[in-house]
Design a protein around this motif. Structure first.
Motif, mmCIF file in Angstrom:
data_model
loop_
_atom_site.group_PDB
_atom_site.id
_atom_site.type_symbol
_atom_site.label_atom_id
_atom_site.label_comp_id
_atom_site.label_asym_id
_atom_site.label_seq_id
_atom_site.Cartn_x
_atom_site.Cartn_y
_atom_site.Cartn_z
ATOM 1 N N GLU A 28 0.638 -1.315 0.107
ATOM 2 C CA GLU A 28 -0.115 0.004 -0.059
ATOM 3 C C GLU A 28 0.911 1.468 -0.008
ATOM 4 N N LYS A 29 1.779 1.382 0.794
ATOM 5 C CA LYS A 29 2.845 2.549 0.911
ATOM 6 C C LYS A 29 4.026 1.958 1.280
ATOM 7 N N GLY A 30 5.256 2.439 0.699
ATOM 8 C CA GLY A 30 6.634 2.401 0.824
ATOM 9 C C GLY A 30 6.889 1.357 -0.197
ATOM 10 N N CYS A 31 7.743 0.375 0.293
ATOM 11 C CA CYS A 31 8.251 -0.816 -0.662
ATOM 12 C C CYS A 31 8.949 -1.897 0.191
ATOM 13 N N ILE A 32 8.684 -3.179 -0.398
ATOM 14 C CA ILE A 32 9.290 -4.282 -0.034
ATOM 15 C C ILE A 32 10.324 -4.878 -1.039
ATOM 16 N N LEU A 33 11.160 -5.727 -0.449
ATOM 17 C CA LEU A 33 11.925 -6.773 -1.308
ATOM 18 C C LEU A 33 11.240 -8.113 -0.955
ATOM 19 N N VAL A 34 11.005 -8.770 -1.928
ATOM 20 C CA VAL A 34 10.552 -10.171 -2.054
ATOM 21 C C VAL A 34 11.674 -11.270 -2.400
ATOM 22 N N ALA A 35 12.142 -12.061 -1.572
ATOM 23 C CA ALA A 35 13.050 -13.134 -1.726
ATOM 24 C C ALA A 35 12.569 -14.283 -1.947
ATOM 25 N N LYS A 36 12.913 -15.073 -3.020
ATOM 26 C CA LYS A 36 12.382 -16.303 -3.438
ATOM 27 C C LYS A 36 13.627 -17.282 -3.377
ATOM 28 N N PHE A 37 13.606 -18.370 -2.914
ATOM 29 C CA PHE A 37 14.809 -19.452 -2.989
ATOM 30 C C PHE A 37 14.300 -20.421 -3.743
ATOM 31 N N MET A 38 14.772 -20.613 -5.099
ATOM 32 C CA MET A 38 14.142 -21.587 -6.016
ATOM 33 C C MET A 38 15.703 -22.027 -6.794
ATOM 34 N N ASN A 39 15.643 -23.387 -7.004
ATOM 35 C CA ASN A 39 16.759 -24.180 -7.475
ATOM 36 C C ASN A 39 17.948 -23.610 -7.144
ATOM 37 N N ASP A 40 18.037 -23.554 -5.731
ATOM 38 C CA ASP A 40 19.325 -23.252 -5.078
ATOM 39 C C ASP A 40 19.734 -21.684 -5.499
ATOM 40 N N LYS A 41 18.973 -20.875 -5.844
ATOM 41 C CA LYS A 41 19.322 -19.502 -6.222
ATOM 42 C C LYS A 41 18.060 -18.556 -5.440
ATOM 43 N N VAL A 42 18.711 -17.513 -5.184
ATOM 44 C CA VAL A 42 17.784 -16.578 -4.306
ATOM 45 C C VAL A 42 17.354 -15.487 -5.643
ATOM 46 N N GLU A 43 16.186 -15.354 -5.529
ATOM 47 C CA GLU A 43 15.758 -14.285 -6.599
ATOM 48 C C GLU A 43 14.955 -13.107 -5.928
ATOM 49 N N ILE A 44 15.590 -11.833 -5.955
ATOM 50 C CA ILE A 44 14.918 -10.968 -5.357
ATOM 51 C C ILE A 44 14.074 -9.750 -6.214
ATOM 52 N N GLN A 45 12.947 -9.476 -5.512
ATOM 53 C CA GLN A 45 12.233 -8.551 -6.537
ATOM 54 C C GLN A 45 11.596 -7.368 -5.610
ATOM 55 N N LYS A 46 11.670 -6.149 -6.270
ATOM 56 C CA LYS A 46 11.331 -5.075 -5.489
ATOM 57 C C LYS A 46 9.930 -4.634 -5.719
ATOM 58 N N LEU A 47 8.996 -4.389 -5.006
ATOM 59 C CA LEU A 47 7.518 -4.068 -4.956
ATOM 60 C C LEU A 47 7.436 -2.713 -4.359
ATOM 61 N N TYR A 48 6.642 -1.861 -5.359
ATOM 62 C CA TYR A 48 6.152 -0.278 -4.872
ATOM 63 C C TYR A 48 4.531 -0.567 -4.533
ATOM 64 N N PRO A 49 4.081 0.651 -4.165
ATOM 65 C CA PRO A 49 2.552 0.839 -3.915
ATOM 66 C C PRO A 49 1.716 0.274 -5.382
ATOM 67 N N ASP A 50 0.747 -0.426 -4.933
ATOM 68 C CA ASP A 50 -0.212 -1.149 -5.893
ATOM 69 C C ASP A 50 0.570 -2.355 -6.533
ATOM 70 N N GLU A 51 1.596 -2.714 -6.243
ATOM 71 C CA GLU A 51 2.088 -3.653 -6.618
ATOM 72 C C GLU A 51 1.927 -4.927 -5.909
ATOM 73 N N MET A 52 1.873 -6.232 -6.416
ATOM 74 C CA MET A 52 1.586 -7.540 -5.580
ATOM 75 C C MET A 52 2.368 -8.536 -6.102
ATOM 76 N N VAL A 53 2.511 -9.714 -5.261
ATOM 77 C CA VAL A 53 3.090 -10.842 -5.538
ATOM 78 C C VAL A 53 2.310 -11.976 -4.897
ATOM 79 N N SER A 54 2.116 -13.150 -5.718
ATOM 80 C CA SER A 54 1.757 -14.562 -5.285
ATOM 81 C C SER A 54 2.738 -15.429 -4.813
ATOM 82 N N MET A 55 2.755 -16.138 -3.675
ATOM 83 C CA MET A 55 3.817 -17.032 -3.514
ATOM 84 C C MET A 55 3.260 -18.255 -3.652
#
Length: 139
Positions: free
Chosen positions: A65-92
């Motif tokens: 809603e406000k600010g930002c987050i980093l989303v870290a996913k651990f897949m295939n022995d690798k860390v993938e990081i995505q930055k999300l801003y207001p109004d953005e979403m991610v499904s795990m």
């Protein structure tokens, strides 16, 4: 429109749990008997990672809603990081270890659904990998 009391909500299978976490985050939860829940997380004036974890049965959706987050996913022995801003979403996806870095003064909405069973499992391996990541390239 009639306002429902907390007691009336509980009789309908919905309870409220609110906490201040050790890192200063405030979490406001509505939890249904089915195990589904809604959480509004308000970060503190400081940034930081939450605890890495994986759900084997529950699905999870994060919406900034406000600010930002980093989303870290651990897949295939690798860390993938995505930055999300207001109004953005991610499904795990089920079975994907993940973590959230809450930037200071962020408001995050989380929806969990899929089972009434407790389904939060720590992922120490991801926590150990995140310590080694230089976050300046993501900020």
């Amino acid at each position: 429109m009639k306002e429902l009391t907390i007691k009336e909500a509980e009789l309908l299978g919905i309870k409220m749990k609110n906490h201040q976490m050790d890192n200063g985050e405030k979490r406001f939860r509505l939890i249904q008997d089915s195990g589904s829940s809604y959480i509004c997380t308000v970060s503190s004036d400081e940034s930081g990672w939450q605890n890495s974890h994986v759900h084997n049965k529950k699905k999870e959706v994060y919406l900034v809603e406000k600010g930002c987050i980093l989303v870290a996913k651990f897949m295939n022995d690798k860390v993938e990081i995505q930055k999300l801003y207001p109004d953005e979403m991610v499904s795990m996806s089920i079975g994907v270890p993940h973590n959230i870095y809450m930037c200071a003064n962020t408001v995050l909405h989380t929806i969990k659904y899929g089972t009434s069973e407790e389904d939060w499992n720590a992922c120490v391996e991801l926590d150990e990998k995140l310590i080694l990541i230089n976050l300046s390239s993501y900020m």
